[in-house]
Design a protein around this motif. Sequence first.
Motif, short mmCIF file in Angstrom:
data_model
loop_
_atom_site.label_atom_id
_atom_site.label_comp_id
_atom_site.label_asym_id
_atom_site.label_seq_id
_atom_site.Cartn_x
_atom_site.Cartn_y
_atom_site.Cartn_z
N LEU A 183 0.80 -1.22 0.00
CA LEU A 183 0.00 0.00 0.00
C LEU A 183 0.84 1.27 0.00
CD1 LEU A 183 -2.91 -0.85 2.49
CD2 LEU A 183 -2.69 -1.38 0.06
N LEU A 184 2.08 1.18 0.39
CA LEU A 184 2.91 2.38 0.49
C LEU A 184 3.44 2.78 -0.89
CD1 LEU A 184 4.82 1.60 3.80
CD2 LEU A 184 2.84 3.10 3.47
N VAL A 185 2.52 3.16 -1.74
CA VAL A 185 2.85 3.58 -3.11
C VAL A 185 3.18 5.08 -3.09
CG1 VAL A 185 2.01 3.77 -5.47
CG2 VAL A 185 1.32 1.82 -4.04
N PRO A 186 4.31 5.47 -3.63
CA PRO A 186 4.66 6.90 -3.64
C PRO A 186 3.62 7.73 -4.38
CG PRO A 186 6.56 5.55 -4.22
CD PRO A 186 5.37 4.64 -4.20
N SER A 187 3.49 8.97 -3.98
CA SER A 187 2.51 9.85 -4.61
C SER A 187 2.92 10.16 -6.05
CB SER A 187 2.40 11.15 -3.81
OG SER A 187 3.65 11.83 -3.82
N PRO A 188 1.96 10.52 -6.90
CA PRO A 188 2.27 10.84 -8.31
C PRO A 188 3.22 12.03 -8.41
CG PRO A 188 -0.10 10.56 -7.97
CD PRO A 188 0.52 10.61 -6.61
N GLY A 206 4.61 15.54 -9.19
CA GLY A 206 3.97 16.85 -9.16
C GLY A 206 3.16 17.10 -7.90
N THR A 207 3.07 16.10 -7.02
CA THR A 207 2.36 16.28 -5.75
C THR A 207 3.37 16.33 -4.62
OG1 THR A 207 2.08 13.88 -5.55
CG2 THR A 207 0.29 15.11 -6.59
N ASN A 208 2.99 16.97 -3.51
CA ASN A 208 3.94 17.15 -2.42
C ASN A 208 3.74 16.20 -1.25
OD1 ASN A 208 1.55 18.20 -1.58
ND2 ASN A 208 2.30 20.27 -1.16
N TYR A 209 2.67 15.41 -1.25
CA TYR A 209 2.49 14.47 -0.15
C TYR A 209 3.24 13.17 -0.45
CZ TYR A 209 -1.45 13.38 -3.29
OH TYR A 209 -2.23 13.11 -4.38
N GLU A 215 1.09 5.00 9.24
CA GLU A 215 2.26 5.31 8.44
C GLU A 215 2.16 6.68 7.78
OE1 GLU A 215 5.19 3.82 7.78
OE2 GLU A 215 4.76 2.28 9.28
N VAL A 216 0.96 7.04 7.32
CA VAL A 216 0.81 8.31 6.59
C VAL A 216 0.53 9.49 7.52
CG1 VAL A 216 0.02 7.12 4.52
CG2 VAL A 216 -1.67 7.98 6.16
N ALA A 217 0.15 9.21 8.77
CA ALA A 217 -0.20 10.29 9.70
C ALA A 217 0.91 11.33 9.89
CB ALA A 217 -0.62 9.71 11.05
N PRO A 218 2.20 10.94 9.95
CA PRO A 218 3.25 11.94 10.16
C PRO A 218 3.51 12.83 8.93
CG PRO A 218 3.95 9.76 10.88
CD PRO A 218 2.73 9.57 10.07
N ASP A 219 2.87 12.55 7.80
CA ASP A 219 3.10 13.34 6.59
C ASP A 219 2.56 14.75 6.79
OD1 ASP A 219 3.36 14.44 4.11
OD2 ASP A 219 2.15 12.96 3.05
N PRO A 220 3.41 15.76 6.84
CA PRO A 220 2.93 17.13 7.10
C PRO A 220 2.07 17.69 5.98
CG PRO A 220 5.26 17.13 6.50
CD PRO A 220 4.87 15.71 6.66
N CYS A 221 2.12 17.06 4.79
CA CYS A 221 1.35 17.57 3.65
C CYS A 221 0.00 16.87 3.51
CB CYS A 221 2.14 17.41 2.36
SG CYS A 221 3.67 18.36 2.32
N SER A 262 -8.86 16.37 5.33
CA SER A 262 -9.96 15.70 4.60
C SER A 262 -9.55 14.31 4.14
CB SER A 262 -10.38 16.55 3.40
OG SER A 262 -9.30 16.77 2.52
N LYS A 263 -8.29 14.15 3.71
CA LYS A 263 -7.80 12.85 3.26
C LYS A 263 -7.59 11.92 4.45
CE LYS A 263 -7.78 13.84 -1.07
NZ LYS A 263 -8.79 13.21 -1.95
#
Length: 537
Positions: free
Chosen positions: A301-306, A308-311, A351-357, A361-362
């Motif tokens: 599930l830990l697929v990098p974001s596309p 052009g995106t910052n998350y 895993e994604v909670a610490p992502d500051p971006c 809503s997500k």
Amino acid sequence: MGDFLEVDVNGEESFFLSKRVICSYSGRLSKLFGKAAKESRNLKVIFHDFPGGSEGFELMARFCYRNGTFEINPSNVSLLHCVAHFMEMDKSVGKTHNLLEQTEKSLDEIKYWTMSELLVALKQCQDLLPNASSSGIIKRLFDSLVGRLALTSEASPCPSTSSPDSSVVRFSCDSRSTESLKNSISQATWWFEDLVVLNPNLIEMVVKLMVSQKFDHATISRFLFFYQKSKCVCATTSHEKQKIIEIAINMLYLLDQSSISFKSLFGLLRIALNLNIGKSCRNRLENMMGLRMDQATLDNLLVPSPHGTNYLYDVNLILRFLKSFLLGGIHQAPLTRLQKVASLIDMYIAEVAPDPCLKPSKFVALIVALPDSARDSYDEIYRAMDMYLQVHGVLSAEEKMKVCCTLNYDKLSSEVCMHLAQNTKFPSKCAIQALTAQQSKLKSLLHETNQPDSPSDFKESDCKVKDEDSEQIVLYAGKLNVLSENEKLRAHLQGMQWRVMELEKVCKKMQTQMTKIMKSRSPSSARSLPRLFMPFF
């Protein structure tokens, strides 16, 4: 010179031929010229879609000038057959040795061809589409090919036990030796490398034919992954890779999904994400994967974001997976599968909670994507939420409440409720709700404890409940002679007595703590509430 005909073939080359000779073998040219074929003036014909181009026309011309005597073999039969159909070189022209009839006789011997000869003829068809399809030759070649592969598959023992997550066939026949097992595997998959020479269009056709003839789906899926990997290595442009990936996805979509390696699907996804594949094709791949979310791992599930995106991670992709899973993936053992997916998603959220971006809503969308019934406990969600609020300290009070409203306080443990009540990152309303839910839970447990567990063993009048003081509840067994009649019941009642005493103590302690918290949370109070250290965080 008036008998000569000039032919421009696909703009590649021009030929000067005798009208009489060519028209005597070609029904198409004979009908085109009609009486003009007997006139003395020169004529010119331009072909834009002649099968095989100048090479095909030259072979046809040689056939005509040699009076129908020409060697036809697997290396040229595909081209000559398409030319014969295109130029209408059949019995209608009145020639004893017509080209179409001779190619048909050659194809009648297809069962005696070697596999290499068959593949040569098929490879030649790649450049003859759509003529090869309309003339019927490609179907005859495919029928022969799939027939041979089917015989190989049937000769392999225990094909139904093959595992989609293995690159080879697994057999359940324990009596076979290791060496014979390897030989059987080789027999079942020997043709994988042979078919790699075919282009994606022909692979699409042959796979569809395999599916229609009930070919083993697990074998087809393994071949498609093998083909995709082999061809992508050799592909020189992104467009070629895109075509290969799209054909593989579309063909896999036709198969029984349980026969497809879930791990290989994720490998296919990582390649597809870097290519501009069609939307419908991408949706098919995501749908196949979403339906089997309960087989995924956190690493999947830990697929990098596309680009052009910052998350950090592609949260939208996971949300689409969950949507597909809920729409069609829970019809078999729904509760078990739901709980497994919920456990996986809880780890993903952490895993994604610490992502500051990561937007609130997500974050909320991930939590509410699954129904409340999927989770027995919300402790892991609380821990992820605590981390999220710590990283996103600039959230407004309203945004914090939207995040916290996703918690089910009734499914929080006592330890988590106590921690939440003193967690200053959470709104005060959350602390009140947590303590209220815990108090309600304790009262419910106390009420249940005061009820006899086995009405069939004793009547209500047989058990008296006496409230000695505010710290304990003592249970008396009235008419029952527990020691002599039911030792198990006595032990059960003693356990209930201890449990009730402890629950009442906790309840009183929580009531006192709530009063202190309410005072400390009051705007008029200048003293800040100390945060307790909880060892499980």
